[in-house]
Motif scaffolding. Sequence first.
Motif, PDB file in Angstrom:
ATOM      1  N   VAL A 283      41.287  38.454  26.923  1.00  0.00           N
ATOM      2  CA  VAL A 283      39.959  38.595  27.535  1.00  0.00           C
ATOM      3  C   VAL A 283      39.965  38.051  28.964  1.00  0.00           C
ATOM      4  O   VAL A 283      39.530  38.714  29.900  1.00  0.00           O
ATOM      5  N   CYS A 284      40.490  36.833  29.138  1.00  0.00           N
ATOM      6  CA  CYS A 284      40.522  36.234  30.477  1.00  0.00           C
ATOM      7  C   CYS A 284      41.466  37.001  31.398  1.00  0.00           C
ATOM      8  O   CYS A 284      41.209  37.136  32.597  1.00  0.00           O
ATOM      9  N   GLU A 285      42.564  37.533  30.843  1.00  0.00           N
ATOM     10  CA  GLU A 285      43.499  38.331  31.639  1.00  0.00           C
ATOM     11  C   GLU A 285      42.801  39.580  32.177  1.00  0.00           C
ATOM     12  O   GLU A 285      42.951  39.944  33.336  1.00  0.00           O
ATOM     13  N   TRP A 286      42.014  40.243  31.324  1.00  0.00           N
ATOM     14  CA  TRP A 286      41.282  41.435  31.735  1.00  0.00           C
ATOM     15  C   TRP A 286      40.233  41.082  32.802  1.00  0.00           C
ATOM     16  O   TRP A 286      40.094  41.778  33.799  1.00  0.00           O
ATOM     17  N   GLN A 287      39.503  39.982  32.583  1.00  0.00           N
ATOM     18  CA  GLN A 287      38.481  39.569  33.548  1.00  0.00           C
ATOM     19  C   GLN A 287      39.107  39.201  34.885  1.00  0.00           C
ATOM     20  O   GLN A 287      38.561  39.533  35.946  1.00  0.00           O
ATOM     21  N   GLU A 288      40.259  38.538  34.871  1.00  0.00           N
ATOM     22  CA  GLU A 288      40.945  38.178  36.103  1.00  0.00           C
ATOM     23  C   GLU A 288      41.409  39.441  36.833  1.00  0.00           C
ATOM     24  O   GLU A 288      41.310  39.533  38.050  1.00  0.00           O
ATOM     25  N   ALA A 289      41.889  40.428  36.088  1.00  0.00           N
ATOM     26  CA  ALA A 289      42.299  41.685  36.693  1.00  0.00           C
ATOM     27  C   ALA A 289      41.109  42.383  37.351  1.00  0.00           C
ATOM     28  O   ALA A 289      41.244  42.981  38.429  1.00  0.00           O
ATOM     29  N   GLN A 290      39.943  42.318  36.742  1.00  0.00           N
ATOM     30  CA  GLN A 290      38.739  42.919  37.322  1.00  0.00           C
ATOM     31  C   GLN A 290      38.352  42.225  38.619  1.00  0.00           C
ATOM     32  O   GLN A 290      37.929  42.859  39.574  1.00  0.00           O
ATOM     33  N   ARG A 291      38.483  40.900  38.648  1.00  0.00           N
ATOM     34  CA  ARG A 291      38.120  40.144  39.854  1.00  0.00           C
ATOM     35  C   ARG A 291      39.058  40.412  41.018  1.00  0.00           C
ATOM     36  O   ARG A 291      38.669  40.389  42.159  1.00  0.00           O
ATOM     37  N   THR A 292      40.338  40.637  40.712  1.00  0.00           N
ATOM     38  CA  THR A 292      41.333  40.792  41.770  1.00  0.00           C
ATOM     39  C   THR A 292      41.679  42.241  42.075  1.00  0.00           C
ATOM     40  O   THR A 292      42.531  42.500  42.906  1.00  0.00           O
ATOM     41  N   ALA A 293      41.026  43.182  41.392  1.00  0.00           N
ATOM     42  CA  ALA A 293      41.325  44.592  41.589  1.00  0.00           C
ATOM     43  C   ALA A 293      40.947  45.042  42.994  1.00  0.00           C
ATOM     44  O   ALA A 293      40.009  44.529  43.614  1.00  0.00           O
ATOM     45  N   CYS A 294      41.680  45.998  43.484  1.00  0.00           N
ATOM     46  CA  CYS A 294      41.392  46.559  44.801  1.00  0.00           C
ATOM     47  C   CYS A 294      40.113  47.394  44.744  1.00  0.00           C
ATOM     48  O   CYS A 294      39.849  48.063  43.756  1.00  0.00           O
ATOM     49  N   SER A 295      39.365  47.351  45.777  1.00  0.00           N
ATOM     50  CA  SER A 295      38.149  48.166  45.824  1.00  0.00           C
ATOM     51  C   SER A 295      38.309  49.261  46.862  1.00  0.00           C
ATOM     52  O   SER A 295      37.331  49.841  47.311  1.00  0.00           O
ATOM     53  N   GLY A 296      39.560  49.539  47.253  1.00  0.00           N
ATOM     54  CA  GLY A 296      39.922  50.486  48.292  1.00  0.00           C
ATOM     55  C   GLY A 296      39.461  51.841  48.022  1.00  0.00           C
ATOM     56  O   GLY A 296      39.112  52.711  48.625  1.00  0.00           O
TER      57      GLY A 296
END
Length: 67
Positions: free
Chosen positions: A54-67
């Motif tokens: 769960v935290c891994e997925w949330q961290e990926a969402q926070r650091t994902a590119c918005s390009g």
Amino acid sequence: MEEPHQQDEPQEPYCETPAAAPLAAGGPPFAECVLCRKPTEYPESVRGATLCPVCEWQEAQRTACSG
């Protein structure tokens, strides 16, 4: 007339991909998530900051590119 030389330098990607996650464990004991303290999918011997799914997925969402 001479044609301009192209440089064969590798281009840096706009967004870097994260490093591969360590291999999942086959059984207990599992490492604790560094954020919520729940068991992760990784053995206790894994070094670094281990996260539960769960935290891994949330961290990926926070650091994902918005390009």
